[in-house]
Motif scaffolding. Sequence first.
Motif, PDB file in Angstrom:
ATOM      1  N   VAL A 153       4.281 -24.474  21.158  1.00  0.00           N
ATOM      2  CA  VAL A 153       3.854 -24.708  19.775  1.00  0.00           C
ATOM      3  C   VAL A 153       2.633 -23.868  19.414  1.00  0.00           C
ATOM      4  O   VAL A 153       2.540 -23.329  18.308  1.00  0.00           O
ATOM      5  CB  VAL A 153       3.542 -26.210  19.571  1.00  0.00           C
ATOM      6  CG1 VAL A 153       2.863 -26.441  18.222  1.00  0.00           C
ATOM      7  CG2 VAL A 153       4.823 -27.030  19.651  1.00  0.00           C
ATOM      8  N   ASN A 154       1.696 -23.697  20.343  1.00  0.00           N
ATOM      9  CA  ASN A 154       0.405 -23.092  20.018  1.00  0.00           C
ATOM     10  C   ASN A 154       0.197 -21.678  20.556  1.00  0.00           C
ATOM     11  O   ASN A 154      -0.635 -20.950  20.011  1.00  0.00           O
ATOM     12  CB  ASN A 154      -0.728 -23.982  20.560  1.00  0.00           C
ATOM     13  CG  ASN A 154      -0.767 -25.341  19.922  1.00  0.00           C
ATOM     14  OD1 ASN A 154      -1.298 -25.507  18.827  1.00  0.00           O
ATOM     15  ND2 ASN A 154      -0.207 -26.340  20.589  1.00  0.00           N
ATOM     16  N   CYS A 155       0.924 -21.289  21.583  1.00  0.00           N
ATOM     17  CA  CYS A 155       0.591 -20.051  22.297  1.00  0.00           C
ATOM     18  C   CYS A 155       1.725 -19.040  22.389  1.00  0.00           C
ATOM     19  O   CYS A 155       1.470 -17.835  22.528  1.00  0.00           O
ATOM     20  CB  CYS A 155       0.122 -20.375  23.723  1.00  0.00           C
ATOM     21  SG  CYS A 155      -0.990 -21.797  23.847  1.00  0.00           S
ATOM     22  N   ALA A 156       2.977 -19.523  22.357  1.00  0.00           N
ATOM     23  CA  ALA A 156       4.111 -18.651  22.647  1.00  0.00           C
ATOM     24  C   ALA A 156       4.286 -17.549  21.614  1.00  0.00           C
ATOM     25  O   ALA A 156       4.832 -16.483  21.935  1.00  0.00           O
ATOM     26  CB  ALA A 156       5.398 -19.476  22.747  1.00  0.00           C
ATOM     27  N   MET A 157       3.840 -17.773  20.375  1.00  0.00           N
ATOM     28  CA  MET A 157       4.043 -16.740  19.355  1.00  0.00           C
ATOM     29  C   MET A 157       3.271 -15.458  19.666  1.00  0.00           C
ATOM     30  O   MET A 157       3.613 -14.389  19.171  1.00  0.00           O
ATOM     31  CB  MET A 157       3.649 -17.258  17.964  1.00  0.00           C
ATOM     32  CG  MET A 157       2.201 -17.642  17.778  1.00  0.00           C
ATOM     33  SD  MET A 157       1.771 -19.215  18.571  1.00  0.00           S
ATOM     34  CE  MET A 157       2.758 -20.363  17.635  1.00  0.00           C
ATOM     35  N   CYS A 158       2.239 -15.542  20.481  1.00  0.00           N
ATOM     36  CA  CYS A 158       1.484 -14.351  20.890  1.00  0.00           C
ATOM     37  C   CYS A 158       1.739 -13.993  22.353  1.00  0.00           C
ATOM     38  O   CYS A 158       1.950 -12.827  22.681  1.00  0.00           O
ATOM     39  CB  CYS A 158      -0.013 -14.569  20.670  1.00  0.00           C
ATOM     40  SG  CYS A 158      -0.514 -14.716  18.938  1.00  0.00           S
ATOM     41  N   HIS A 159       1.702 -14.994  23.212  1.00  0.00           N
ATOM     42  CA  HIS A 159       1.788 -14.738  24.651  1.00  0.00           C
ATOM     43  C   HIS A 159       3.219 -14.721  25.182  1.00  0.00           C
ATOM     44  O   HIS A 159       3.400 -14.499  26.373  1.00  0.00           O
ATOM     45  CB  HIS A 159       0.971 -15.789  25.416  1.00  0.00           C
ATOM     46  CG  HIS A 159      -0.508 -15.632  25.288  1.00  0.00           C
ATOM     47  ND1 HIS A 159      -1.219 -14.668  25.966  1.00  0.00           N
ATOM     48  CD2 HIS A 159      -1.416 -16.312  24.545  1.00  0.00           C
ATOM     49  CE1 HIS A 159      -2.503 -14.769  25.664  1.00  0.00           C
ATOM     50  NE2 HIS A 159      -2.653 -15.750  24.798  1.00  0.00           N
ATOM     51  N   ASN A 160       4.220 -14.972  24.305  1.00  0.00           N
ATOM     52  CA  ASN A 160       5.612 -15.017  24.732  1.00  0.00           C
ATOM     53  C   ASN A 160       5.892 -16.380  25.378  1.00  0.00           C
ATOM     54  O   ASN A 160       5.030 -16.968  26.024  1.00  0.00           O
ATOM     55  CB  ASN A 160       5.900 -13.868  25.709  1.00  0.00           C
ATOM     56  CG  ASN A 160       7.322 -13.830  26.223  1.00  0.00           C
ATOM     57  OD1 ASN A 160       7.709 -14.679  26.992  1.00  0.00           O
ATOM     58  ND2 ASN A 160       8.065 -12.827  25.821  1.00  0.00           N
ATOM     59  N   ALA A 161       7.098 -16.894  25.185  1.00  0.00           N
ATOM     60  CA  ALA A 161       7.461 -18.212  25.709  1.00  0.00           C
ATOM     61  C   ALA A 161       7.368 -18.266  27.226  1.00  0.00           C
ATOM     62  O   ALA A 161       7.189 -19.342  27.806  1.00  0.00           O
ATOM     63  CB  ALA A 161       8.871 -18.583  25.253  1.00  0.00           C
ATOM     64  N   ALA A 162       7.498 -17.108  27.885  1.00  0.00           N
ATOM     65  CA  ALA A 162       7.378 -17.051  29.342  1.00  0.00           C
ATOM     66  C   ALA A 162       6.001 -16.578  29.778  1.00  0.00           C
ATOM     67  O   ALA A 162       5.797 -16.245  30.941  1.00  0.00           O
ATOM     68  CB  ALA A 162       8.442 -16.120  29.912  1.00  0.00           C
ATOM     69  N   ALA A 163       5.039 -16.565  28.832  1.00  0.00           N
ATOM     70  CA  ALA A 163       3.657 -16.147  29.110  1.00  0.00           C
ATOM     71  C   ALA A 163       3.578 -14.721  29.628  1.00  0.00           C
ATOM     72  O   ALA A 163       2.685 -14.376  30.401  1.00  0.00           O
ATOM     73  CB  ALA A 163       2.991 -17.113  30.101  1.00  0.00           C
ATOM     74  N   ALA A 164       4.523 -13.875  29.169  1.00  0.00           N
ATOM     75  CA  ALA A 164       4.548 -12.486  29.620  1.00  0.00           C
ATOM     76  C   ALA A 164       3.697 -11.576  28.756  1.00  0.00           C
ATOM     77  O   ALA A 164       3.608 -10.380  29.012  1.00  0.00           O
ATOM     78  CB  ALA A 164       5.989 -11.968  29.633  1.00  0.00           C
ATOM     79  N   GLY A 165       3.059 -12.117  27.709  1.00  0.00           N
ATOM     80  CA  GLY A 165       2.222 -11.321  26.827  1.00  0.00           C
ATOM     81  C   GLY A 165       3.032 -10.666  25.721  1.00  0.00           C
ATOM     82  O   GLY A 165       4.270 -10.712  25.717  1.00  0.00           O
ATOM     83  N   GLY A 166       2.335 -10.064  24.772  1.00  0.00           N
ATOM     84  CA  GLY A 166       3.027  -9.415  23.669  1.00  0.00           C
ATOM     85  C   GLY A 166       2.080  -8.588  22.822  1.00  0.00           C
ATOM     86  O   GLY A 166       0.856  -8.739  22.894  1.00  0.00           O
ATOM     87  N   ALA A 167       2.650  -7.699  22.033  1.00  0.00           N
ATOM     88  CA  ALA A 167       1.864  -6.808  21.179  1.00  0.00           C
ATOM     89  C   ALA A 167       1.431  -7.527  19.910  1.00  0.00           C
ATOM     90  O   ALA A 167       2.158  -8.358  19.361  1.00  0.00           O
ATOM     91  CB  ALA A 167       2.687  -5.568  20.825  1.00  0.00           C
ATOM     92  N   LEU A 168       0.222  -7.185  19.437  1.00  0.00           N
ATOM     93  CA  LEU A 168      -0.284  -7.680  18.170  1.00  0.00           C
ATOM     94  C   LEU A 168      -0.471  -6.479  17.241  1.00  0.00           C
ATOM     95  O   LEU A 168       0.174  -5.452  17.412  1.00  0.00           O
ATOM     96  CB  LEU A 168      -1.595  -8.445  18.395  1.00  0.00           C
ATOM     97  CG  LEU A 168      -1.501  -9.655  19.341  1.00  0.00           C
ATOM     98  CD1 LEU A 168      -2.872 -10.266  19.566  1.00  0.00           C
ATOM     99  CD2 LEU A 168      -0.538 -10.702  18.797  1.00  0.00           C
ATOM    100  N   THR A 169      -1.319  -6.588  16.260  1.00  0.00           N
ATOM    101  CA  THR A 169      -1.495  -5.509  15.285  1.00  0.00           C
ATOM    102  C   THR A 169      -2.613  -4.562  15.697  1.00  0.00           C
ATOM    103  O   THR A 169      -3.531  -4.930  16.424  1.00  0.00           O
ATOM    104  CB  THR A 169      -1.832  -6.100  13.906  1.00  0.00           C
ATOM    105  OG1 THR A 169      -3.041  -6.878  13.999  1.00  0.00           O
ATOM    106  CG2 THR A 169      -0.709  -6.993  13.419  1.00  0.00           C
TER     107      THR A 169
END
Length: 262
Positions: A153-169
């Motif tokens: 709910v709070n973290c997956a939109m940035c860190h990925n549902a598997a906590a693998a990280g992700g790109a931002l702006t």
Amino acid sequence: MKALSQRRRHPLAAVALLLMGLLITGGLYAAASSVNEAKAATTYSASDVNEGNKLFVANCATCHGMNAEGSPSGPSLVGVGAAAVDFQVGTGRMPMQMNGPQAREKPRQFTDEETMQLAAYVASLGAGPAVPGEEVLDTSKGNSATGGEIFRVNCAMCHNAAAAGGALTRGKFAPALAGVSKKHIYEAMVTGPQNMPVFNDSNITPDEKRDVITFLKEIESQGSPGGAQLGSLGPVSEGLLIWTAGLGIVIAFTIWLTSRPS
């Protein structure tokens, strides 16, 4: 009673009530702050604070100011708390190697003792989040299922549902969380480093933070039981990769068949 009623209708009555409310609120805040400062002061000795001040002046004051008041090159550190220093310095993000969209993790430049002394000095400047104790980091008391729900709910939109990280702006990114210590995960939640929001105890309680850490450590220990992770990008991108690869194989096989002499 008539005189009292007349005073209530006085044009300055609302101003007086507003000032009284501000004074009461300010007094309560000052009292609470003094209690927090007293608790923080008992955590570190005067020697720790003094040594931390020396380290700060020698290594941090260029950007953050001689009294940590901030400058055009770095923000004020008054009130950020010991947890922010322990996270930034303990992960090597500070001091920064060079200016960029965000500070990157790198080999740290200070020992555990020096990091503690820097944290002690910054904590002495104003109340802020403290370094977490072992109680809230004990994942044997955490609930992984609850932590997974909170994380999604709070973290997956940035860190990925598997906590693998992700790109931002604009060159920024949310880092992968595998291999990050439990203490640093907790500190990141309460201090909000880089582009991360602050999750204080009103948003996510200490027990819920422990649940999130329990979830992260559980999926880290499981590895990839289904086979290749493919970057843990999710079912849509993984399905697209499989479809593209499969279609390529079919086309290659068709070309091979049609090119054979009859």
